[in-house]
Design an enzyme around this catalytic site. Structure first.
Site, PDB file in Angstrom:
ATOM      1  CD  GLU A 140     -98.718 -29.240 -41.301  1.00  0.00           C
ATOM      2  OE1 GLU A 140     -98.894 -29.629 -42.387  1.00  0.00           O
ATOM      3  OE2 GLU A 140     -98.648 -27.956 -41.221  1.00  0.00           O
ATOM      4  CB  CYS A 195     -96.642 -36.121 -45.648  1.00  0.00           C
ATOM      5  SG  CYS A 195     -95.578 -34.748 -45.832  1.00  0.00           S
TER       6      CYS A 195
HETATM    7  P1  NDP Z   1     -96.575 -41.438 -36.492  1.00  0.00           P
HETATM    8  O1  NDP Z   1     -97.812 -40.960 -36.498  1.00  0.00           O
HETATM    9  O2  NDP Z   1     -96.325 -43.116 -36.256  1.00  0.00           O
HETATM   10  O3  NDP Z   1     -95.536 -40.882 -35.265  1.00  0.00           O
HETATM   11  C1  NDP Z   1     -95.265 -39.627 -35.436  1.00  0.00           C
HETATM   12  C2  NDP Z   1     -94.868 -39.130 -33.964  1.00  0.00           C
HETATM   13  O4  NDP Z   1     -95.833 -39.456 -32.781  1.00  0.00           O
HETATM   14  C3  NDP Z   1     -93.531 -39.970 -33.428  1.00  0.00           C
HETATM   15  O5  NDP Z   1     -92.702 -39.377 -32.805  1.00  0.00           O
HETATM   16  C4  NDP Z   1     -94.305 -41.012 -32.397  1.00  0.00           C
HETATM   17  O6  NDP Z   1     -93.379 -41.449 -31.541  1.00  0.00           O
HETATM   18  C5  NDP Z   1     -95.524 -40.149 -32.047  1.00  0.00           C
HETATM   19  N1  NDP Z   1     -96.344 -40.877 -31.242  1.00  0.00           N
HETATM   20  C6  NDP Z   1     -96.802 -42.032 -31.387  1.00  0.00           C
HETATM   21  N2  NDP Z   1     -97.732 -42.506 -30.638  1.00  0.00           N
HETATM   22  C7  NDP Z   1     -98.068 -41.103 -29.817  1.00  0.00           C
HETATM   23  C8  NDP Z   1     -99.055 -40.681 -28.725  1.00  0.00           C
HETATM   24  N3  NDP Z   1     -99.833 -41.595 -28.408  1.00  0.00           N
HETATM   25  N4  NDP Z   1     -98.863 -39.497 -28.365  1.00  0.00           N
HETATM   26  C9  NDP Z   1     -98.016 -38.611 -28.796  1.00  0.00           C
HETATM   27  N5  NDP Z   1     -97.156 -39.189 -29.793  1.00  0.00           N
HETATM   28  C10 NDP Z   1     -96.983 -40.207 -30.323  1.00  0.00           C
HETATM   29  O7  NDP Z   1     -95.824 -41.266 -38.063  1.00  0.00           O
HETATM   30  P2  NDP Z   1     -94.514 -41.810 -38.565  1.00  0.00           P
HETATM   31  O8  NDP Z   1     -93.309 -41.281 -37.699  1.00  0.00           O
HETATM   32  O9  NDP Z   1     -94.659 -43.321 -39.114  1.00  0.00           O
HETATM   33  O10 NDP Z   1     -94.485 -40.838 -39.766  1.00  0.00           O
HETATM   34  C11 NDP Z   1     -95.097 -40.871 -41.031  1.00  0.00           C
HETATM   35  C12 NDP Z   1     -96.333 -40.186 -41.145  1.00  0.00           C
HETATM   36  O11 NDP Z   1     -96.127 -38.761 -40.976  1.00  0.00           O
HETATM   37  C13 NDP Z   1     -97.136 -40.361 -42.319  1.00  0.00           C
HETATM   38  O12 NDP Z   1     -98.582 -40.729 -42.284  1.00  0.00           O
HETATM   39  C14 NDP Z   1     -96.909 -38.981 -43.202  1.00  0.00           C
HETATM   40  O13 NDP Z   1     -97.892 -38.902 -44.214  1.00  0.00           O
HETATM   41  C15 NDP Z   1     -97.007 -38.271 -41.956  1.00  0.00           C
HETATM   42  N6  NDP Z   1     -96.244 -37.014 -42.291  1.00  0.00           N
HETATM   43  C16 NDP Z   1     -97.197 -35.608 -42.556  1.00  0.00           C
HETATM   44  C17 NDP Z   1     -96.297 -34.580 -42.911  1.00  0.00           C
HETATM   45  C18 NDP Z   1     -96.994 -33.347 -43.090  1.00  0.00           C
HETATM   46  O14 NDP Z   1     -96.565 -32.221 -43.161  1.00  0.00           O
HETATM   47  N7  NDP Z   1     -98.446 -33.137 -43.332  1.00  0.00           N
HETATM   48  C19 NDP Z   1     -94.860 -34.626 -43.116  1.00  0.00           C
HETATM   49  C20 NDP Z   1     -94.228 -35.993 -42.938  1.00  0.00           C
HETATM   50  C21 NDP Z   1     -95.008 -36.873 -42.430  1.00  0.00           C
HETATM   51  P3  NDP Z   1     -92.752 -43.117 -31.888  1.00  0.00           P
HETATM   52  O15 NDP Z   1     -92.018 -42.731 -32.942  1.00  0.00           O
HETATM   53  O16 NDP Z   1     -92.121 -43.290 -30.464  1.00  0.00           O
HETATM   54  O17 NDP Z   1     -93.984 -44.050 -31.881  1.00  0.00           O
END
Ligand code: NDP
Length: 471
Positions: A245, A279
């Site tokens: 997502e 998002c």
């Molecule tokens: P990120 O992609 O930065 O992080 C999402 C999660 O991934 C966090 O828990 C993060 O951990 C983790 N993560 C980071 N690096 C890795 C890795 N190498 N392997 C596995 N997990 C990892 O997103 P944001 O938290 O900044 O959220 C915003 C984004 O989410 C936007 O692009 C938004 O559009 C999208 N989104 C999509 C939705 C949908 O339903 N389509 C709904 C809501 C948001 P850590 O925080 O520790 O870095």
């Protein structure tokens, strides 16, 4: 707070601070876990998956139903926790708890609906004595990696269906906002979930993320977050089921026959909630040139009236962004657009992590504010000429999560629904609409797979085919 792994609440060896995005103050901390902790958690979850298999559908329904009651009891605390760690205004924090209650209620109900079907094998020649049916079984251990922006409900969208389907689940919440996920874990344990059926492991994605998603005991990765991390996870996870997502830059189209006041209000509601950090936030607005100037007047006066600041204050409508660095990024994209010819018709200022709600007019589709995911309290408005051009612009993106059109013309609405490549199509409503039980998921770079408890349960189960060879 402590994290929950291997059946215990644990402090870990080092800590990460949790900061209030508005004040910048650290008000809590959680463990910064290691890859060894990940292995411990996932091995424990494998035992948890066995415990889950011993439960009946009704047992799982009852656990989730008790969790719903506890969510209701703890609503105020959860809403305030969301606001403190994420920065959305308190009314939106409480609304997120209400939505989480819906998500978990639907999940409880789905626990009763893991159906298979009879397959008429004798429909193929020579199979008169074969009898076939399908059974839906849990995948085993689900890894749920979640973003910061809806720190409770987006965790519920993974954990609820995982439990409904009879899996155990390992949550890796966003590092900025882990407290809501930890509180949901506490609630599920209080509701009677087997001790090892849930794990909530805190720590930086860049340190532990690969260890979570590549672990051989994980059978399904469900991720919500940015497209960049989603792609990385897809490559790292290997041969597992994945749901992605991801992000978007959702378009909203305003045709010449639209009600300008109604659309301006919808733009405000869909472009600035959670400081634009959703998002499906409205980002690109394409307005027919016949009403362009009137729409801009209506929108800019509504946006200028939005109060921004302390998310705990009842009068504030737009809180801070999750980090000051994000507010600086969005501000710089706005400035870049202005220096390339766009007009700033509302907002533009920044105070720490609080960016004034902004409207950019005369935006060229190739400007970053339109082309990339902005994820901030601003919309980019561009004039268009007719429905064909509107559809062309709506599709001129690598994303496809949600799109909206405002028109009284049913033919234009139907063309939009059929020709725009987007997971959600809204007609005479904004891009941010989501009922938590509907199928929800993006096309193109916005991801693969669907959420919404019924659809997520399908993604978290395997379909087995049973063939009885009668003689
Ligand atoms: P990120 O992609 O930065 O992080 C999402 C999660 O991934 C966090 O828990 C993060 O951990 C983790 N993560 C980071 N690096 C890795 C890795 N190498 N392997 C596995 N997990 C990892 O997103 P944001 O938290 O900044 O959220 C915003 C984004 O989410 C936007 O692009 C938004 O559009 C999208 N989104 C999509 C939705 C949908 O339903 N389509 C709904 C809501 C948001 P850590 O925080 O520790 O870095």
């Amino acid at each position: 707070m402590r994290m929950y792994i291997n059946g215990n609440w644990t402090t870990g060896t080092s800590q990460m601070e949790i900061r209030n995005p508005y004040t910048g103050e650290a008000f809590d901390s959680v463990p910064a876990s290691t890859v060894e902790d990940v292995d411990l958690a996932i091995k424990s979850a494998e035992r948890g998956a066995l415990a889950m298999r011993a439960l009946s559908s009704f047992d799982r329904y009852e656990i989730l139903t008790r969790a719903v009651a506890l969510l209701n009891e703890r609503k105020q605390d959860l809403g305030e926790t969301i606001t403190r760690e994420e920065g959305k205004v308190l009314s939106e924090g409480l609304l997120e708890v209400d939505r989480c209650i819906q998500t978990m209620t639907w999940s409880a109900e789905e626990a009763k609906r893991l159906f298979g079907e009879t397959i008429p094998l004798d429909a193929a020649p020579g199979n008169e004595m074969k009898f076939g049916f399908t059974v839906r079984v849990p995948v085993g251990v689900v890894a749920a990696v979640t973003p910061f922006n809806f720190p409770l409900n987006l965790v519920a969208h993974k954990v609820g269906p995982a439990i409904a389907a009879g899996n155990s689940v390992v949550i890796k919440p966003a590092s900025d906002t882990p407290l809501s996920a930890l509180k949901l874990t506490e609630i599920l344990l209080d509701a009677g979930l087997p001790a090892e059926a849930i794990q909530c492991i805190t720590g930086s994605g860049s340190t532990i993320g690969d260890a979570v998603v590549s672990h051989p005991l994980i059978r399904k990765v469900t991720f919500t977050g940015s497209q960049e991390i989603g792609e990385h996870i897809t490559r790292t996870a290997g041969l597992k089921k994945v749901t992605m997502e991801l992000g978007s830059n959702s378009p909203l189209i305003v045709m010449a026959d639209a009600d300008i006041e109604k659309v301006a209000l919808a733009t405000v509601q869909n472009g600035y909630a959670n400081a634009g950090q959703a998002c499906i936030s409205t980002q690109r607005v394409y307005v027919d040139k016949a009403i362009y100037a009137d729409y801009l007047d209506a929108l800019s006066s509504k946006v200028s009236a939005l109060t921004s600041g302390d998310p705990m204050a009842a009068t504030v409508k737009v809180g801070p962004m999750v980090r000051e660095s994000d507010a600086i990024r969005v501000e710089s994209w706005i400035n870049e657009a202005v220096s390339s010819g766009a007009r700033l018709v509302a907002g533009g200022g920044r105070d720490g992590a609080v960016l004034s709600p902004s409207v950019l007019a005369d935006v060229h589709p190739d400007m970053k504010v339109s082309r990339e995911e902005l994820f901030g309290p601003a919309v980019a408005v561009t004039p268009i000429d007719g429905i064909t051009e509107a559809i062309k612009y709506a599709n001129d993106t690598r994303f496809g999560l949600s799109a909206a059109v405002f028109t009284e013309n049913i033919d234009h609405a139907m063309r939009f629904a059929l020709e725009v490549h987007s997971g959600n199509i809204n007609i005479n409503g904004g891009t941010q609409f989501r009922a938590d039980h509907m199928p929800y998921g993006g096309l193109k770079d916005s991801g693969t797979g669907k959420e919404g408890p019924r659809y997520a349960v399908e993604e978290m189960t395997e379909l087995k085919m049973v063939i009885i060879h009668r003689s």
